[in-house]
Design an enzyme around this catalytic site. Structure first.
Site, PDB file in Angstrom:
ATOM      1  N   GLN A 128       0.824  -1.207   0.000  1.00 52.98           N
ATOM      2  CA  GLN A 128       0.000   0.000   0.000  1.00 52.98           C
ATOM      3  C   GLN A 128       0.858   1.256   0.000  1.00 52.98           C
ATOM      4  OE1 GLN A 128      -3.190  -0.065   2.877  1.00 52.98           O
ATOM      5  NE2 GLN A 128      -3.158   2.122   3.184  1.00 52.98           N
ATOM      6  N   GLY A 129       0.702   2.095  -1.031  1.00 49.73           N
ATOM      7  CA  GLY A 129       1.470   3.334  -1.152  1.00 49.73           C
ATOM      8  C   GLY A 129       0.641   4.543  -0.762  1.00 49.73           C
ATOM      9  N   TYR A 130       0.357   4.681   0.522  1.00 44.33           N
ATOM     10  CA  TYR A 130      -0.416   5.804   1.036  1.00 44.33           C
ATOM     11  C   TYR A 130       0.498   6.812   1.753  1.00 44.33           C
ATOM     12  CZ  TYR A 130      -5.291   4.226   0.341  1.00 44.33           C
ATOM     13  OH  TYR A 130      -6.513   3.888  -0.183  1.00 44.33           O
ATOM     14  N   GLU A 246     -10.481  -1.701   5.059  1.00 41.81           N
ATOM     15  CA  GLU A 246      -9.451  -1.965   6.050  1.00 41.81           C
ATOM     16  C   GLU A 246     -10.036  -2.062   7.451  1.00 41.81           C
ATOM     17  OE1 GLU A 246      -4.958  -0.345   7.007  1.00 41.81           O
ATOM     18  OE2 GLU A 246      -6.476   1.135   6.467  1.00 41.81           O
ATOM     19  N   ASN A 370      -5.081   6.826  17.463  1.00 36.49           N
ATOM     20  CA  ASN A 370      -6.187   6.972  18.417  1.00 36.49           C
ATOM     21  C   ASN A 370      -6.767   8.387  18.379  1.00 36.49           C
ATOM     22  OD1 ASN A 370      -5.945   4.344  19.229  1.00 36.49           O
ATOM     23  ND2 ASN A 370      -5.598   4.816  21.396  1.00 36.49           N
TER      24      ASN A 370
END
Length: 392
Positions: A128-130, A246, A370
């Site tokens: 994943q390239g986030y 996700e 969080n």
């Protein structure tokens, strides 16, 4: 309200549990219960292909694309039994749970035919390239750019915390394709081959000794123009849909992994006498209560029909489990004492409980910190006023 599964679902549980336990006691016993994600990669790839050969790899997908059309309840059951059998963490979690469902939702027929078979067969590993150095939880601040050149997108930028990029065949990349755009506007979602000169992967060693994630440098890296998922400028919409996957069913089944970890803590406390300490017993009881509450909450969401209530409960789930597991890691180290602080040699590997402690520190960070989760609960779940933000 009845919190449980139907007779049909329990029959499905027996089927998948029987197969999984047979595999973990037989041909794949050597990778049963290994705690470190980067160990035994060739065997884990073989395991991915074994799952695929028996159509257990992506059971929630349509049967036409290698799945089983499994219901939500069946997907949760499989994830529970997967962990109960001691099967190893999936190295193609990103492909099966994130890339695949997103391609199913947004891809053209040609894109589905090009990408889905390799994922379903366990032969094509995705990453994943986030995140970027200046765009972690703030994904809208992506700086990676892509421009069209002779029918290809040419991509330049740096992605970071790219899990398992050094073992991956493909990567999906959020890049800015509109010059001068800011915030969520002007982003696009690209599907790229990792095996090319323009992609340089550099592992980052973590405090548990693994190098699970990486820096991924893209320097004039290329992908075909038709490897864009959705239209140009729609990358934010696609990326947000992927994040919903996700935070979906794949996280609900992880409670069985938590069950295994808590059982290991209890076993260690009994073995070294810590179970006789009333304070330690109280902390173990609190962990047990927390785990059962998560279980009942997940079943309540599955049994519900009020979509708004289900979505609201789902918003709280990530912060609930991440905080609980971080606390479990601290409990594990207090049970082990100083023996849990020692590892042998430079190329060390921690056993299950010390590894739990070290890795669980990241649970409250990845997938939305969080702090970010509290914003989501406030703004999306409770409809409170939005936090002040800069101009996009």
């Amino acid at each position: 309200m009845k919190l449980g599964f139907s007779a049909e679902d329990e029959a499905f549980r027996a089927e998948c549990a029987g197969w999984l336990h047979a595999q973990m006691a037989g041909p794949f016993a050597d990778i049963r219960g290994i705690p470190n994600l980067c160990d035994a990669i060739p065997r884990r790839k073989a395991w991915e292909q074994q799952l695929a050969a028996h159509r257990w790899s992506c059971i929630g997908w349509p049967a036409a694309w290698g799945g089983r059309d499994a219901t939500l309840a069946q997907q949760v059951i499989f994830a529970e039994e997967y962990a109960r059998a001691g099967a190893p963490n999936r190295i193609n979690h990103i492909g099966v749970e994130l890339a695949g469902p997103t391609i199913l939702a947004f891809g053209s027929d040609e894109q589905k035919a090009r990408y889905l078979p390799g994922i379903a067969a366990g032969e094509q590993i995705w990453c994943q390239g986030y995140s970027e150095p200046g765009a972690g939880s703030d994904l809208a601040n992506v700086k990676t750019k892509a421009v069209l050149d002779n029918g290809d997108w040419v991509v330049n930028g740096l992605k970071v915390w790219t899990s398992l990029a050094h073992y991956s065949d493909m990567i999906f990349v959020v890049a800015r394709t509109e010059e001068g755009s800011k915030g969520p506007k002007g982003l696009s979602f690209l599907l790229m081959d990792m095996d090319q000169p323009g992609i340089d992967v550099r592992p980052i060693r973590q405090m548990n000794g693994e190098a699970e994630f990486n820096e991924t440098f893209l320097t004039d890296a290329r992908c075909p123009a038709d490897a864009m998922l959705g239209a140009a400028g729609e990358g934010w919409k696609v990326a947000m849909a992927l994040l919903a996957f996700e935070r979906g069913v794949s996280t609900l089944g992880q409670q069985m992994q938590f069950r295994n970890e808590l059982d290991a803590v209890i076993e260690a406390a009994k073995a070294n006498g810590k179970a006789a300490d009333p304070v330690m017993r109280q902390r173990i009881a609190a962990a047990e209560i927390g785990l059962r509450l998560m279980r009942y909450g997940a079943l309540r969401m599955l049994s519900g029909t009020d979509l708004a209530a289900i979505n609201g409960a789902a918003l709280t789930y990530k912060i609930q489990w991440a905080t609980w597991r971080r606390d479990l890691g601290e409990l594990a180290m207090d049970v082990l004492g100083q023996d849990g602080e020692l590892a042998q040699g430079d190329d060390y590997r921690w056993p299950t409980l010390p590894n739990l402690y070290l890795f669980s520190r990241s649970d409250t960070i990845y997938g939305g910190t969080n702090q970010i989760q509290r914003n989501l609960i406030a703004e999306r779940g409770l409809a409170l006023p939005r936090e002040p933000r800069g101009q996009a």
